[in-house]
Design a protein around this motif. Structure first.
Motif, mmCIF file in Angstrom:
data_model
loop_
_atom_site.group_PDB
_atom_site.id
_atom_site.type_symbol
_atom_site.label_atom_id
_atom_site.label_comp_id
_atom_site.label_asym_id
_atom_site.label_seq_id
_atom_site.Cartn_x
_atom_site.Cartn_y
_atom_site.Cartn_z
ATOM 1 N N ARG A 155 4.654 0.888 -13.181
ATOM 2 C CA ARG A 155 6.256 0.694 -13.552
ATOM 3 C C ARG A 155 5.494 -0.777 -13.556
ATOM 4 O O ARG A 155 5.449 -1.458 -14.126
ATOM 5 N N ALA A 156 5.129 -1.219 -12.330
ATOM 6 C CA ALA A 156 4.686 -2.737 -11.790
ATOM 7 C C ALA A 156 3.378 -3.466 -13.244
ATOM 8 O O ALA A 156 3.131 -4.396 -13.893
ATOM 9 N N ILE A 157 2.186 -2.565 -13.406
ATOM 10 C CA ILE A 157 1.061 -2.715 -14.082
ATOM 11 C C ILE A 157 2.100 -2.563 -15.768
ATOM 12 O O ILE A 157 0.674 -3.088 -16.195
ATOM 13 N N SER A 158 3.101 -2.213 -16.211
ATOM 14 C CA SER A 158 3.133 -1.383 -17.716
ATOM 15 C C SER A 158 3.830 -3.514 -18.027
ATOM 16 O O SER A 158 4.243 -3.654 -18.544
ATOM 17 N N ALA A 209 0.394 -1.126 0.305
ATOM 18 C CA ALA A 209 -0.014 -0.113 -0.133
ATOM 19 C C ALA A 209 0.846 1.441 -0.107
ATOM 20 O O ALA A 209 0.365 2.194 -0.854
ATOM 21 N N THR A 210 1.828 0.489 0.660
ATOM 22 C CA THR A 210 3.512 1.921 0.877
ATOM 23 C C THR A 210 3.641 2.559 -0.649
ATOM 24 O O THR A 210 4.893 3.447 -0.840
ATOM 25 N N MET A 211 3.582 1.372 -1.740
ATOM 26 C CA MET A 211 4.654 2.086 -3.067
ATOM 27 C C MET A 211 4.142 3.313 -3.691
ATOM 28 O O MET A 211 2.826 3.715 -3.604
ATOM 29 N N PRO A 212 5.048 4.234 -4.097
ATOM 30 C CA PRO A 212 4.543 4.663 -4.782
ATOM 31 C C PRO A 212 3.771 4.928 -5.665
ATOM 32 O O PRO A 212 4.431 3.561 -6.784
ATOM 33 N N GLN A 213 3.101 5.985 -7.135
ATOM 34 C CA GLN A 213 2.171 5.343 -7.815
ATOM 35 C C GLN A 213 3.453 4.897 -9.017
ATOM 36 O O GLN A 213 3.059 3.964 -9.673
ATOM 37 N N GLU A 214 3.968 5.958 -9.249
ATOM 38 C CA GLU A 214 5.157 5.583 -10.111
ATOM 39 C C GLU A 214 5.269 4.137 -10.042
ATOM 40 O O GLU A 214 5.673 3.545 -11.417
ATOM 41 N N ALA A 273 13.001 9.251 -13.630
ATOM 42 C CA ALA A 273 11.488 8.884 -13.765
ATOM 43 C C ALA A 273 10.861 7.183 -14.149
ATOM 44 O O ALA A 273 10.350 6.288 -13.064
ATOM 45 N N LEU A 274 11.888 7.061 -14.677
ATOM 46 C CA LEU A 274 12.022 5.826 -15.139
ATOM 47 C C LEU A 274 13.090 4.412 -14.946
ATOM 48 O O LEU A 274 12.453 3.830 -14.649
ATOM 49 N N GLN A 275 13.731 5.108 -14.176
ATOM 50 C CA GLN A 275 14.596 4.565 -13.696
ATOM 51 C C GLN A 275 15.386 2.997 -14.467
ATOM 52 O O GLN A 275 16.186 2.418 -14.411
ATOM 53 N N GLN A 276 15.384 3.816 -15.686
ATOM 54 C CA GLN A 276 17.022 3.978 -15.791
ATOM 55 C C GLN A 276 18.386 4.557 -15.726
ATOM 56 O O GLN A 276 19.455 3.884 -16.048
ATOM 57 N N VAL A 277 18.390 5.205 -14.657
ATOM 58 C CA VAL A 277 19.580 5.080 -14.264
ATOM 59 C C VAL A 277 18.708 5.393 -13.003
ATOM 60 O O VAL A 277 17.512 6.243 -12.846
#
Length: 454
Positions: free
Chosen positions: A212-215, A203-208, A335-339
């Motif tokens: 990412r998980a849904i994608s 429940a505490t996971m950030p919406q970003e 934002a995309l955790q590419q870095v």
């Protein structure tokens, strides 16, 4: 047309016309009205239509409509809406009215909304809805289908069915609606479940991270669980899209050098617009004063070689543009955790040669421009025009390289300090590069032109 004075027949005609429209088109129509007009129209809609309209995140005046309606009507609408949307609406209603509405809700709705309001904004808990379909693991496919028919009208979505342990009520697995429909009626529900363990988010996971998980897993809905594995709700893909659009809008506004706004442009009061924009503009203006101070420091050089002033806008804007490019790329990559934060040195090593090459390209163009203008007689840069061309070319390499490095590393610094990297707005980077660019420009000029025109 004054909606507040529409006669009964006119209300009926308007309601009939809207009844043939998609709910998204109705919301768009209502968003073009004042809050008072929208309230009047919603008040005369059938209850189910009103619920569908208020359930749409894009309906701008949902809070004002609920607050303005008679309490019994408002309560009926809140109880008919999805719990997550109802909690969002109640969150922004003033305290006295919010308390009265909350107390009038039935126990189940009140408990669900109270639960959702405990989670911070921007987390899976705040995004989730508690209206999902779950069944015990010892049910059959037929029992599950019968259950869906019974509860479908009270659930926000039936993208997936969540299978719970009959005893502990913990999440055991998930079943997609497609697999369920194709299953043998008398077969156990787990026979059509996924072969892998259920994928869920806290429940505490950030919406970003939720997005990412849904994608990543191509979900239409992802279950939200507590630390013991019990289901709290689900986050649907449409809720994630709405949240991310809002987040991206705020980031774009911050990158433009202003505070984020949560209203359509034409709906923002004039005073609020000034408030949102003036603060950052003043900060940037004060920052630009350092540029003036830097130029004052080199005033003697300017007096000796006024021709240098002609190229100040050229070299300054090039550094700012390079910095803005790098900032935009790194903010997006973060934002995309590419870095990640630990990759700052890799980014620096990549941007250093990139800045040199880009600066070299611009430097060559600058040298060509000065040469053509001098040889064609468009402007006389003096006896030392060749040294001036070299000065401009070398300055562009230095300033563009610095702009690329500063623009790429500043988001890392802000993130490390706990700030939103989007705060590293393009205007801020441009201001920073302007100040340092002046120093670089005149230092290079002194190096190449000392003893000639300086």
């Amino acid at each position: 047309m004054n909606i507040g004075k529409i006669e009964t027949t006119e209300h009926a005609a308007l309601t009939s016309r809207l009844g043939r429209e998609h709910v998204a088109d109705i919301v768009e129509f209502l968003n073009g009205k004042t809050a008072q007009e929208a309230t009047e129209i919603v008040a005369h809609m059938p209850l189910q239509w009103s619920v569908e309209v208020l359930d749409q995140p894009h309906f701008r005046d949902a809070c004002e409509v609920i607050e303005a309606l008679p309490q019994d009507k408002a309560v009926a609408l809140l109880e008919g809406m999805s719990a997550d949307r109802a909690s969002d609406v109640l969150r922004w209603i003033d305290a006295p009215a919010r308390g009265h509405l909350r107390d009038a809700l039935n126990a189940d709705t009140r408990t669900a909304i109270d639960h959702l309001l405990t989670y911070p904004e921007g987390t899976a808990g705040a995004l989730m809805t508690t209206e999902f379909v779950s069944v015990p693991a010892n049910w059959t496919v037929k029992q599950t289908l019968d259950h869906i028919r019974e509860v479908e009208h009270s659930r926000e979505t039936v993208y997936a069915i969540f299978v719970l342990d009959p005893t502990t009520k913990r999440l055991v697995n998930t079943v997609s609606l497609r697999r369920l429909i194709s299953g043998v009626p008398d077969a156990p529900i787990l026979s059509v479940a996924h072969a892998y363990a259920p994928i869920s988010v806290p429940a505490t996971m950030p919406q970003e991270e939720v997005a990412r998980a849904i994608s990543k897993y191509d979900f239409l809905a992802v279950p939200v669980v507590d630390s013991t594995g019990h289901m709290l709700g689900i986050v649907t893909v449409d809720d994630v899209i709405d949240a991310m659009i809002e987040e991206q809008t705020e980031d774009v506004q911050r990158m433009g050098g202003m505070e984020a706004i949560d209203e359509p442009y034409l709906a923002i009061p004039f005073a609020e617009m000034i408030k949102k924009r003036a603060g950052w503009l003043c900060i940037l203006f004060v920052s630009e004063m350092f540029t003036a101070s830097a130029m004052q420091f080199f005033s003697d050089e300017l007096e000796k070689a006024i021709v240098l002033a002609l190229f100040i806008p050229l070299v300054m804007s090039s550094g700012g543009n390079s910095g803005s490019q790098a900032t935009s790329l790194i903010i997006r990559a973060l934002a995309l955790q590419q870095v990640r934060l630990r990759d700052w040195w890799r980014v620096a090593l990549r941007e250093l040669p990139t800045g040199i090459v880009l600066g070299g390209i611009l430097g060559i163009i600058g040298v060509i421009r000065i040469t053509v203008w001098q040889q064609a007689g468009f402007f006389d840069y003096g006896d030392y025009w060749k040294l001036l061309a070299v000065t401009i070319g070398a300055s562009l390499i230095g300033i563009v390289t610095f702009g690329s490095l500063a623009g790429s590393l500043l988001p890392f610094l802000l993130k490390r300090l706990g700030f939103d990297p989007a705060t590293a707005s393009a205007p801020f980077i441009a201001t920073l590069v302007d100040v340092t660019g002046i120093v670089i420009y005149f230092s290079v000029a002194w190096l190449f032109l000392h003893g000639t025109i300086l």
